[in-house]
Design a protein around this motif. Sequence first.
Motif, PDB file in Angstrom:
ATOM      1  N   GLN A  27      21.072  56.225  65.649  1.00  0.00           N
ATOM      2  CA  GLN A  27      20.605  57.416  64.954  1.00  0.00           C
ATOM      3  C   GLN A  27      19.696  57.138  63.760  1.00  0.00           C
ATOM      4  N   THR A  28      20.076  56.156  62.939  1.00  0.00           N
ATOM      5  CA  THR A  28      19.300  55.833  61.739  1.00  0.00           C
ATOM      6  C   THR A  28      18.733  54.427  61.853  1.00  0.00           C
ATOM      7  N   PRO A  29      17.417  54.229  61.656  1.00  0.00           N
ATOM      8  CA  PRO A  29      16.859  52.866  61.693  1.00  0.00           C
ATOM      9  C   PRO A  29      17.587  51.965  60.697  1.00  0.00           C
ATOM     10  N   HIS A  30      17.934  50.744  61.122  1.00  0.00           N
ATOM     11  CA  HIS A  30      18.650  49.819  60.243  1.00  0.00           C
ATOM     12  C   HIS A  30      18.400  48.382  60.683  1.00  0.00           C
ATOM     13  N   ILE A  31      18.684  47.457  59.780  1.00  0.00           N
ATOM     14  CA  ILE A  31      18.523  46.032  60.064  1.00  0.00           C
ATOM     15  C   ILE A  31      19.885  45.356  60.033  1.00  0.00           C
ATOM     16  N   HIS A  32      20.145  44.538  61.059  1.00  0.00           N
ATOM     17  CA  HIS A  32      21.309  43.656  61.061  1.00  0.00           C
ATOM     18  C   HIS A  32      20.794  42.249  60.721  1.00  0.00           C
ATOM     19  N   ALA A  33      21.135  41.753  59.542  1.00  0.00           N
ATOM     20  CA  ALA A  33      20.734  40.397  59.151  1.00  0.00           C
ATOM     21  C   ALA A  33      21.950  39.490  59.177  1.00  0.00           C
ATOM     22  N   THR A  34      21.710  38.203  59.410  1.00  0.00           N
ATOM     23  CA  THR A  34      22.805  37.226  59.449  1.00  0.00           C
ATOM     24  C   THR A  34      22.527  36.107  58.456  1.00  0.00           C
ATOM     25  N   LEU A  35      23.483  35.920  57.560  1.00  0.00           N
ATOM     26  CA  LEU A  35      23.374  34.917  56.498  1.00  0.00           C
ATOM     27  C   LEU A  35      24.378  33.801  56.743  1.00  0.00           C
ATOM     28  N   VAL A  36      23.895  32.561  56.802  1.00  0.00           N
ATOM     29  CA  VAL A  36      24.797  31.413  56.851  1.00  0.00           C
ATOM     30  C   VAL A  36      25.036  31.000  55.396  1.00  0.00           C
ATOM     31  N   PRO A  37      26.288  31.078  54.907  1.00  0.00           N
ATOM     32  CA  PRO A  37      26.556  30.907  53.476  1.00  0.00           C
ATOM     33  C   PRO A  37      26.541  29.456  52.983  1.00  0.00           C
ATOM     34  N   ILE A  38      25.350  28.857  53.018  1.00  0.00           N
ATOM     35  CA  ILE A  38      25.178  27.499  52.498  1.00  0.00           C
ATOM     36  C   ILE A  38      24.867  27.591  51.002  1.00  0.00           C
ATOM     37  N   VAL A  39      25.659  26.913  50.191  1.00  0.00           N
ATOM     38  CA  VAL A  39      25.455  26.928  48.739  1.00  0.00           C
ATOM     39  C   VAL A  39      25.388  25.492  48.224  1.00  0.00           C
ATOM     40  N   ARG A  40      24.895  25.361  46.998  1.00  0.00           N
ATOM     41  CA  ARG A  40      24.849  24.038  46.343  1.00  0.00           C
ATOM     42  C   ARG A  40      25.713  24.063  45.099  1.00  0.00           C
ATOM     43  N   GLY A  41      26.307  22.943  44.787  1.00  0.00           N
ATOM     44  CA  GLY A  41      27.109  22.847  43.573  1.00  0.00           C
ATOM     45  C   GLY A  41      28.533  22.427  43.868  1.00  0.00           C
ATOM     46  N   GLU A  42      29.260  22.084  42.814  1.00  0.00           N
ATOM     47  CA  GLU A  42      30.631  21.622  42.951  1.00  0.00           C
ATOM     48  C   GLU A  42      31.555  22.792  43.240  1.00  0.00           C
ATOM     49  N   ARG A  43      32.561  22.546  44.064  1.00  0.00           N
ATOM     50  CA  ARG A  43      33.531  23.577  44.403  1.00  0.00           C
ATOM     51  C   ARG A  43      34.351  23.949  43.174  1.00  0.00           C
ATOM     52  N   LYS A  44      34.605  25.263  43.030  1.00  0.00           N
ATOM     53  CA  LYS A  44      35.455  25.704  41.923  1.00  0.00           C
ATOM     54  C   LYS A  44      36.903  25.326  42.225  1.00  0.00           C
ATOM     55  N   ARG A  45      37.523  24.613  41.297  1.00  0.00           N
ATOM     56  CA  ARG A  45      38.906  24.196  41.521  1.00  0.00           C
ATOM     57  C   ARG A  45      39.866  25.338  41.250  1.00  0.00           C
ATOM     58  N   LYS A  46      40.939  25.358  41.994  1.00  0.00           N
ATOM     59  CA  LYS A  46      41.994  26.331  41.759  1.00  0.00           C
ATOM     60  C   LYS A  46      42.749  25.952  40.486  1.00  0.00           C
ATOM     61  N   LYS A  47      43.394  26.937  39.872  1.00  0.00           N
ATOM     62  CA  LYS A  47      44.123  26.688  38.622  1.00  0.00           C
ATOM     63  C   LYS A  47      45.180  25.613  38.806  1.00  0.00           C
ATOM     64  N   LYS A  48      45.836  25.600  39.985  1.00  0.00           N
ATOM     65  CA  LYS A  48      46.873  24.600  40.249  1.00  0.00           C
ATOM     66  C   LYS A  48      46.287  23.194  40.174  1.00  0.00           C
ATOM     67  N   GLU A  49      45.065  23.036  40.712  1.00  0.00           N
ATOM     68  CA  GLU A  49      44.413  21.728  40.708  1.00  0.00           C
ATOM     69  C   GLU A  49      44.058  21.310  39.288  1.00  0.00           C
ATOM     70  N   GLU A  50      43.621  22.292  38.492  1.00  0.00           N
ATOM     71  CA  GLU A  50      43.210  21.988  37.125  1.00  0.00           C
ATOM     72  C   GLU A  50      44.402  21.568  36.271  1.00  0.00           C
ATOM     73  N   GLN A  51      45.583  22.077  36.624  1.00  0.00           N
ATOM     74  CA  GLN A  51      46.774  21.753  35.842  1.00  0.00           C
ATOM     75  C   GLN A  51      47.303  20.359  36.140  1.00  0.00           C
ATOM     76  N   VAL A  52      46.961  19.847  37.315  1.00  0.00           N
ATOM     77  CA  VAL A  52      47.404  18.496  37.665  1.00  0.00           C
ATOM     78  C   VAL A  52      46.650  17.494  36.784  1.00  0.00           C
ATOM     79  N   LYS A  53      47.390  16.539  36.218  1.00  0.00           N
ATOM     80  CA  LYS A  53      46.786  15.599  35.260  1.00  0.00           C
ATOM     81  C   LYS A  53      45.945  14.521  35.933  1.00  0.00           C
ATOM     82  N   LYS A  54      46.063  14.434  37.259  1.00  0.00           N
ATOM     83  CA  LYS A  54      45.310  13.425  38.003  1.00  0.00           C
ATOM     84  C   LYS A  54      43.821  13.560  37.692  1.00  0.00           C
ATOM     85  N   ARG A  55      43.172  12.441  37.448  1.00  0.00           N
ATOM     86  CA  ARG A  55      41.742  12.456  37.127  1.00  0.00           C
ATOM     87  C   ARG A  55      40.938  12.615  38.416  1.00  0.00           C
TER      88      ARG A  55
END
Length: 262
Positions: free
Chosen positions: A132-160
């Motif tokens: 009924q209404t003209p529209h676009i279906h786009a597909t995004l592959v979610p490739i990103v750059r940068g370090e993964r955000k650590r979970k709070k549990k990981e940050e609390q661990v004293k391991k370096r």
Amino acid sequence: RKENYMGFVVLHMEKAHGSDSGTTAHIERFIIPKNADPTRTHLNRKLVTYPNGIKDRSAAIQKRLEEAGLTRKIGNNQVRAIRILLTGTHEDMERITNDGRLDEWCSDNLKYLADTFGKENIVSAVLHMDEQTPHIHATLVPIVRGERKRKKKEEQVKKRYRKKPTDTVRLCADDIMTRTKLKSYQDTYAQAMSRYGLQRGIDGSEAKHISTRQYYRDLVQQTEQLQTDIEQLQDRRETAQEELRRAKREIQTEKLKGAATT
């Protein structure tokens, strides 16, 4: 049509799961859906050309994943693609089409996607003209750059933790679809589409995120077609009520016959 009327942009994002072959079949029209007009399917257009040897959207997703330079193995539950639906209020999309600006609108949509998510990550974009209404279906592959955000549990661990490169190539839909980023896409997309008389919808912080299918169904229900649907439903209701009355009369007659026989 009122002079000061402005319609709304529609940018809806949804995580795909698995190979998303069902959506590929819908977008590529391997199967014609019930709400599509087969006589208009030839007007649909592929706006992104697939690389040599790639025949469909699913294969294009896989090729991007293979060539992105990912260092970690892709998990079974990881999101490999994000579906993006791009359109506007029905009345405005008809106006854009009738004014001969649809090609321009498509180009501006592709530019927005490339500027926002990276051209190489937009592996497919298909314009549908047979619904009924003209529209676009786009597909995004979610490739990103940068370090993964650590979970709070990981940050609390004293391991370096060993310092990782800050420009690591990763597959991460969550990084792209944070609440803050989703709101910003609505703002920037509305800015990109303002030249077509389209504006941002009301910022609803309490809005519930629903599926593309449900979202698009709701959008269609807001069009002029709704009145026709209501009239048809009223006709059906009246017919059903008449059938019900007739059935009751027949049942009553049968009861009386039975009583008389007894």
